[in-house]
Design a protein around this motif. Structure first.
Motif, PDB file in Angstrom:
ATOM      1  N   LYS A  10       0.831  -1.211   0.000  1.00  0.00           N
ATOM      2  CA  LYS A  10       0.000   0.000   0.000  1.00  0.00           C
ATOM      3  C   LYS A  10       0.861   1.255   0.000  1.00  0.00           C
ATOM      4  CE  LYS A  10      -3.935  -2.132   2.232  1.00  0.00           C
ATOM      5  NZ  LYS A  10      -4.759  -2.236   3.430  1.00  0.00           N
ATOM      6  N   ALA A  11       1.952   1.240   0.753  1.00  0.00           N
ATOM      7  CA  ALA A  11       2.867   2.387   0.769  1.00  0.00           C
ATOM      8  C   ALA A  11       3.483   2.583  -0.608  1.00  0.00           C
ATOM      9  CB  ALA A  11       3.951   2.186   1.818  1.00  0.00           C
ATOM     10  N   GLY A  12       3.820   1.488  -1.278  1.00  0.00           N
ATOM     11  CA  GLY A  12       4.365   1.587  -2.628  1.00  0.00           C
ATOM     12  C   GLY A  12       3.375   2.200  -3.593  1.00  0.00           C
ATOM     13  N   LEU A  13       2.121   1.835  -3.459  1.00  0.00           N
ATOM     14  CA  LEU A  13       1.081   2.405  -4.307  1.00  0.00           C
ATOM     15  C   LEU A  13       0.941   3.906  -4.068  1.00  0.00           C
ATOM     16  CD1 LEU A  13      -1.084   1.747  -6.406  1.00  0.00           C
ATOM     17  CD2 LEU A  13      -2.665   1.357  -4.526  1.00  0.00           C
ATOM     18  N   VAL A  14       1.003   4.324  -2.822  1.00  0.00           N
ATOM     19  CA  VAL A  14       0.911   5.751  -2.490  1.00  0.00           C
ATOM     20  C   VAL A  14       2.112   6.511  -3.048  1.00  0.00           C
ATOM     21  CG1 VAL A  14       0.953   7.406  -0.580  1.00  0.00           C
ATOM     22  CG2 VAL A  14      -0.535   5.412  -0.464  1.00  0.00           C
ATOM     23  N   VAL A  15       3.308   5.968  -2.899  1.00  0.00           N
ATOM     24  CA  VAL A  15       4.515   6.629  -3.399  1.00  0.00           C
ATOM     25  C   VAL A  15       4.459   6.755  -4.925  1.00  0.00           C
ATOM     26  CG1 VAL A  15       7.014   6.370  -3.662  1.00  0.00           C
ATOM     27  CG2 VAL A  15       5.963   5.997  -1.448  1.00  0.00           C
ATOM     28  N   ALA A  16       4.045   5.687  -5.602  1.00  0.00           N
ATOM     29  CA  ALA A  16       3.937   5.735  -7.055  1.00  0.00           C
ATOM     30  C   ALA A  16       2.881   6.752  -7.493  1.00  0.00           C
ATOM     31  CB  ALA A  16       3.608   4.351  -7.607  1.00  0.00           C
ATOM     32  N   ALA A  17       1.754   6.785  -6.798  1.00  0.00           N
ATOM     33  CA  ALA A  17       0.695   7.739  -7.131  1.00  0.00           C
ATOM     34  C   ALA A  17       1.165   9.174  -6.925  1.00  0.00           C
ATOM     35  CB  ALA A  17      -0.550   7.461  -6.296  1.00  0.00           C
ATOM     36  N   LEU A  18       1.887   9.423  -5.836  1.00  0.00           N
ATOM     37  CA  LEU A  18       2.421  10.768  -5.612  1.00  0.00           C
ATOM     38  C   LEU A  18       3.415  11.149  -6.706  1.00  0.00           C
ATOM     39  CD1 LEU A  18       2.983  10.884  -1.750  1.00  0.00           C
ATOM     40  CD2 LEU A  18       1.400  12.276  -3.087  1.00  0.00           C
ATOM     41  N   GLY A  19       4.238  10.212  -7.131  1.00  0.00           N
ATOM     42  CA  GLY A  19       5.180  10.482  -8.211  1.00  0.00           C
ATOM     43  C   GLY A  19       4.478  10.816  -9.512  1.00  0.00           C
ATOM     44  N   ILE A  20       3.438  10.047  -9.844  1.00  0.00           N
ATOM     45  CA  ILE A  20       2.683  10.302 -11.069  1.00  0.00           C
ATOM     46  C   ILE A  20       1.960  11.638 -10.984  1.00  0.00           C
ATOM     47  CG2 ILE A  20       0.718   9.513 -12.447  1.00  0.00           C
ATOM     48  CD1 ILE A  20       1.644   6.629 -11.749  1.00  0.00           C
ATOM     49  N   SER A  22       2.848  14.188  -9.225  1.00  0.00           N
ATOM     50  CA  SER A  22       3.859  15.229  -9.295  1.00  0.00           C
ATOM     51  C   SER A  22       4.309  15.467 -10.731  1.00  0.00           C
ATOM     52  CB  SER A  22       5.049  14.853  -8.412  1.00  0.00           C
ATOM     53  OG  SER A  22       6.034  15.850  -8.454  1.00  0.00           O
ATOM     54  N   ILE A  23       4.440  14.380 -11.508  1.00  0.00           N
ATOM     55  CA  ILE A  23       4.834  14.525 -12.917  1.00  0.00           C
ATOM     56  C   ILE A  23       3.767  15.281 -13.688  1.00  0.00           C
ATOM     57  CG2 ILE A  23       5.135  13.230 -15.066  1.00  0.00           C
ATOM     58  CD1 ILE A  23       6.636  11.106 -13.403  1.00  0.00           C
ATOM     59  N   VAL A  24       2.516  14.883 -13.513  1.00  0.00           N
ATOM     60  CA  VAL A  24       1.419  15.531 -14.247  1.00  0.00           C
ATOM     61  C   VAL A  24       1.283  16.991 -13.833  1.00  0.00           C
ATOM     62  CG1 VAL A  24      -1.083  15.545 -14.571  1.00  0.00           C
ATOM     63  CG2 VAL A  24       0.176  13.387 -14.659  1.00  0.00           C
ATOM     64  N   LEU A  25       1.325  17.269 -12.529  1.00  0.00           N
ATOM     65  CA  LEU A  25       1.153  18.640 -12.067  1.00  0.00           C
ATOM     66  C   LEU A  25       2.337  19.533 -12.421  1.00  0.00           C
ATOM     67  CD1 LEU A  25      -0.498  18.086  -8.583  1.00  0.00           C
ATOM     68  CD2 LEU A  25      -1.572  18.940 -10.661  1.00  0.00           C
ATOM     69  N   SER A  26       3.547  18.968 -12.516  1.00  0.00           N
ATOM     70  CA  SER A  26       4.710  19.790 -12.838  1.00  0.00           C
ATOM     71  C   SER A  26       4.644  20.310 -14.266  1.00  0.00           C
ATOM     72  CB  SER A  26       6.003  19.014 -12.615  1.00  0.00           C
ATOM     73  OG  SER A  26       6.137  18.001 -13.578  1.00  0.00           O
ATOM     74  N   ILE A  27       3.916  19.618 -15.124  1.00  0.00           N
ATOM     75  CA  ILE A  27       3.728  20.096 -16.492  1.00  0.00           C
ATOM     76  C   ILE A  27       2.997  21.439 -16.476  1.00  0.00           C
ATOM     77  CG2 ILE A  27       2.577  19.595 -18.690  1.00  0.00           C
ATOM     78  CD1 ILE A  27       3.110  16.603 -18.081  1.00  0.00           C
ATOM     79  N   PHE A  28       2.113  21.619 -15.503  1.00  0.00           N
ATOM     80  CA  PHE A  28       1.337  22.850 -15.372  1.00  0.00           C
ATOM     81  C   PHE A  28       1.907  23.794 -14.316  1.00  0.00           C
ATOM     82  CE2 PHE A  28      -1.636  19.460 -16.663  1.00  0.00           C
ATOM     83  CZ  PHE A  28      -1.976  19.961 -17.913  1.00  0.00           C
ATOM     84  N   ASN A  29       3.174  23.589 -13.934  1.00  0.00           N
ATOM     85  CA  ASN A  29       3.879  24.397 -12.931  1.00  0.00           C
ATOM     86  C   ASN A  29       3.231  24.348 -11.547  1.00  0.00           C
ATOM     87  OD1 ASN A  29       5.949  25.196 -14.620  1.00  0.00           O
ATOM     88  ND2 ASN A  29       4.750  26.911 -15.421  1.00  0.00           N
ATOM     89  N   TYR A  30       2.658  23.227 -11.204  1.00  0.00           N
ATOM     90  CA  TYR A  30       2.141  22.977  -9.862  1.00  0.00           C
ATOM     91  C   TYR A  30       2.909  21.811  -9.273  1.00  0.00           C
ATOM     92  CZ  TYR A  30      -1.833  25.963 -10.953  1.00  0.00           C
ATOM     93  OH  TYR A  30      -2.622  27.019 -11.289  1.00  0.00           O
ATOM     94  N   ASN A  31       2.701  21.538  -7.984  1.00  0.00           N
ATOM     95  CA  ASN A  31       3.333  20.392  -7.365  1.00  0.00           C
ATOM     96  C   ASN A  31       2.507  19.940  -6.174  1.00  0.00           C
ATOM     97  OD1 ASN A  31       5.175  18.375  -6.929  1.00  0.00           O
ATOM     98  ND2 ASN A  31       6.935  19.731  -6.785  1.00  0.00           N
ATOM     99  N   VAL A  32       2.662  18.693  -5.823  1.00  0.00           N
ATOM    100  CA  VAL A  32       2.031  18.153  -4.637  1.00  0.00           C
ATOM    101  C   VAL A  32       2.729  18.785  -3.431  1.00  0.00           C
ATOM    102  CG1 VAL A  32       1.503  16.032  -3.382  1.00  0.00           C
ATOM    103  CG2 VAL A  32       1.611  16.002  -5.869  1.00  0.00           C
ATOM    104  N   SER A  43      15.846  21.400 -11.718  1.00  0.00           N
ATOM    105  CA  SER A  43      14.828  20.740 -12.523  1.00  0.00           C
ATOM    106  C   SER A  43      15.212  19.298 -12.865  1.00  0.00           C
ATOM    107  CB  SER A  43      14.608  21.540 -13.803  1.00  0.00           C
ATOM    108  OG  SER A  43      13.664  20.905 -14.618  1.00  0.00           O
ATOM    109  N   THR A  44      16.472  19.074 -13.212  1.00  0.00           N
ATOM    110  CA  THR A  44      16.894  17.726 -13.600  1.00  0.00           C
ATOM    111  C   THR A  44      16.795  16.750 -12.437  1.00  0.00           C
ATOM    112  OG1 THR A  44      18.413  18.692 -15.206  1.00  0.00           O
ATOM    113  CG2 THR A  44      18.777  16.392 -14.620  1.00  0.00           C
ATOM    114  N   VAL A  45      17.260  17.160 -11.276  1.00  0.00           N
ATOM    115  CA  VAL A  45      17.170  16.293 -10.097  1.00  0.00           C
ATOM    116  C   VAL A  45      15.713  16.093  -9.706  1.00  0.00           C
ATOM    117  CG1 VAL A  45      17.819  16.051  -7.673  1.00  0.00           C
ATOM    118  CG2 VAL A  45      19.455  16.977  -9.306  1.00  0.00           C
ATOM    119  N   GLY A  46      14.893  17.120  -9.854  1.00  0.00           N
ATOM    120  CA  GLY A  46      13.469  16.999  -9.561  1.00  0.00           C
ATOM    121  C   GLY A  46      12.799  15.946 -10.435  1.00  0.00           C
ATOM    122  N   TRP A  47      13.097  15.964 -11.728  1.00  0.00           N
ATOM    123  CA  TRP A  47      12.525  14.964 -12.626  1.00  0.00           C
ATOM    124  C   TRP A  47      13.055  13.576 -12.316  1.00  0.00           C
ATOM    125  CZ3 TRP A  47       8.396  14.932 -15.463  1.00  0.00           C
ATOM    126  CH2 TRP A  47       7.829  16.155 -15.838  1.00  0.00           C
ATOM    127  N   ALA A  48      14.333  13.473 -11.980  1.00  0.00           N
ATOM    128  CA  ALA A  48      14.904  12.174 -11.617  1.00  0.00           C
ATOM    129  C   ALA A  48      14.228  11.617 -10.368  1.00  0.00           C
ATOM    130  CB  ALA A  48      16.407  12.297 -11.401  1.00  0.00           C
TER     131      ALA A  48
END
Length: 71
Positions: A10-20, A22-32, A43-48
């Motif tokens: 369950k923790a893995g699912l939450v971490v993966a969901a937060l990562g996804i 974050s990726i989607v929201l960063s496209i629109f200059n937002y973040n979790v 920016s590079t380390v953030g994407w990594a």
């Protein structure tokens, strides 16, 4: 022991969901909010880190997400 494996899945699912998210929201200059520190190293380390969250969370979910009855 099965209870701990279930929690890890369950923790893995939450971490993966937060990562996804974050990726989607960063496209629109937002973040979790909980991951706002990600871009403080650039920016590079953030994407990594975002990709790492998705991969590690997905791996945790795949390996520990299912109980033996479901498999």
């Amino acid at each position: 022991m099965e209870h701990i494996k279930s929690k890890l899945g369950k923790a893995g699912l939450v971490v993966a969901a937060l990562g996804i998210m974050s990726i989607v929201l960063s496209i629109f200059n937002y973040n979790v909010r909980i991951l706002a520190w990600i871009d403080s190293w650039g920016s590079t380390v953030g994407w990594a880190l975002r990709i790492l969250f998705v991969l590690l969370g997905g791996a945790l979910f795949i390996f520990f997400g299912r109980t033996e009855e479901e498999a």
